[in-house]
Design a protein around this motif. Sequence first.
Motif, short mmCIF file in Angstrom:
data_model
loop_
_atom_site.label_atom_id
_atom_site.label_comp_id
_atom_site.label_asym_id
_atom_site.label_seq_id
_atom_site.Cartn_x
_atom_site.Cartn_y
_atom_site.Cartn_z
N GLY A 1 40.24 66.31 36.95
CA GLY A 1 41.22 65.26 37.15
C GLY A 1 42.29 65.66 38.14
N GLY A 2 43.21 64.77 38.33
CA GLY A 2 44.31 65.01 39.25
C GLY A 2 44.80 63.72 39.85
N TYR A 3 45.23 63.81 41.08
CA TYR A 3 45.79 62.66 41.79
C TYR A 3 44.86 62.24 42.91
CZ TYR A 3 49.98 64.16 39.36
OH TYR A 3 50.89 64.51 38.40
N ARG A 4 44.84 60.95 43.17
CA ARG A 4 44.03 60.39 44.25
C ARG A 4 44.82 59.25 44.90
NH1 ARG A 4 37.92 59.09 43.67
NH2 ARG A 4 38.32 60.78 42.27
N LEU A 5 44.70 59.13 46.21
CA LEU A 5 45.34 58.03 46.90
C LEU A 5 44.80 56.71 46.38
CD1 LEU A 5 45.38 59.07 50.68
CD2 LEU A 5 47.34 58.68 49.23
N HIS B 1 43.35 64.17 53.28
CA HIS B 1 42.52 65.18 53.95
C HIS B 1 41.35 65.65 53.08
CE1 HIS B 1 41.48 68.65 56.38
NE2 HIS B 1 41.71 69.44 55.34
N ARG B 2 41.54 65.63 51.78
CA ARG B 2 40.52 66.16 50.86
C ARG B 2 39.26 65.30 50.91
NH1 ARG B 2 42.82 69.93 46.95
NH2 ARG B 2 40.68 70.11 46.28
N PRO B 3 38.08 65.92 51.01
CA PRO B 3 36.83 65.15 51.06
C PRO B 3 36.64 64.24 49.84
CG PRO B 3 36.40 67.45 51.61
CD PRO B 3 37.84 67.36 51.16
N ASP B 4 37.02 64.72 48.67
CA ASP B 4 36.89 63.90 47.47
C ASP B 4 38.15 63.11 47.18
OD1 ASP B 4 38.57 65.92 46.60
OD2 ASP B 4 37.37 66.44 44.84
N GLY B 5 39.19 63.32 47.98
CA GLY B 5 40.45 62.60 47.83
C GLY B 5 41.23 62.94 46.58
N MET B 6 40.87 64.04 45.92
CA MET B 6 41.45 64.38 44.62
C MET B 6 42.06 65.77 44.66
SD MET B 6 41.16 62.60 41.82
CE MET B 6 41.15 62.71 40.10
N ILE C 1 48.10 70.93 44.65
CA ILE C 1 49.09 70.38 45.57
C ILE C 1 50.27 71.33 45.69
CG2 ILE C 1 50.72 68.49 45.97
CD1 ILE C 1 48.67 66.65 44.47
N ALA C 2 50.76 71.84 44.57
CA ALA C 2 51.91 72.75 44.58
C ALA C 2 51.61 73.99 45.39
CB ALA C 2 52.29 73.14 43.15
N SER C 3 50.41 74.53 45.27
CA SER C 3 50.03 75.71 46.04
C SER C 3 50.06 75.41 47.53
CB SER C 3 48.63 76.17 45.61
OG SER C 3 48.20 77.24 46.40
N ASN C 4 49.58 74.24 47.92
CA ASN C 4 49.55 73.86 49.33
C ASN C 4 50.94 73.57 49.87
OD1 ASN C 4 48.95 71.75 51.68
ND2 ASN C 4 47.10 72.98 51.33
N VAL C 5 51.78 72.96 49.05
CA VAL C 5 53.16 72.62 49.46
C VAL C 5 54.07 73.85 49.41
CG1 VAL C 5 55.18 71.23 48.83
CG2 VAL C 5 52.92 70.21 48.73
N CYS C 6 53.66 74.84 48.61
CA CYS C 6 54.47 76.04 48.36
C CYS C 6 55.70 75.70 47.52
CB CYS C 6 54.86 76.76 49.65
SG CYS C 6 53.45 77.34 50.58
N THR C 7 55.44 75.05 46.40
CA THR C 7 56.50 74.73 45.46
C THR C 7 55.94 74.79 44.04
OG1 THR C 7 58.36 73.23 45.02
CG2 THR C 7 56.22 72.20 45.45
N ASN C 8 56.75 74.46 43.08
CA ASN C 8 56.39 74.53 41.68
C ASN C 8 55.61 73.28 41.26
OD1 ASN C 8 56.85 74.06 38.76
ND2 ASN C 8 58.03 75.95 38.92
N PRO C 9 54.55 73.42 40.44
CA PRO C 9 53.80 72.25 39.98
C PRO C 9 54.65 71.22 39.24
CG PRO C 9 52.58 74.25 39.48
CD PRO C 9 53.93 74.68 39.99
N VAL C 10 55.71 71.66 38.57
CA VAL C 10 56.59 70.72 37.87
C VAL C 10 57.27 69.78 38.88
CG1 VAL C 10 58.65 70.52 36.41
CG2 VAL C 10 56.94 72.27 35.93
#
Length: 141
Positions: free
Chosen positions: A60-64, A17-22, A28-37
């Motif tokens: 940085g981060g994760y990208r498909l 969904h992210r325009p930059d894919g990153m 991600i944790a904030s969106n999922v509502c869980t812990n970053p770990v």
Amino acid sequence: MNSEFIIAVHSLVLLAHRPDGMASSEEIASNVCTNPVRVRKVMSCLRKNGFVDTREGSGGGYRLSKEPGEVTLADVYRALAAGSLAPSWCSGDPESDCLVGSNMGDVMNAVFCGADQQLEVYFESITIGQMLSRLTAKARA
């Protein structure tokens, strides 16, 4: 079904969904509502299985690493949760003289294995791209 599968699907759809894919593990944790770990643990598995790439440093981060339409829920399920429908405990005692008590564990195991196979077949028909389309349609409705 385990929560890692749910976190993985949510994360992959978010990246699609992210325009930059990153996205970072914190985003991600904030969106999922869980812990970053927890997210990093799941994303590590997704990276090992070729679903995401990582970029370190600022921004940085994760990208498909695959197109959203190429990744099925079955692919994700096999990587993170295959066999998770079966309970860790079954009733009965294989050493029992009773037909029910001595065989229920094996019979229930076969039932759950069959259910797991059927779930994979169903998940094979749904892609990450389709999940994103479903969310988009829901938002428009």
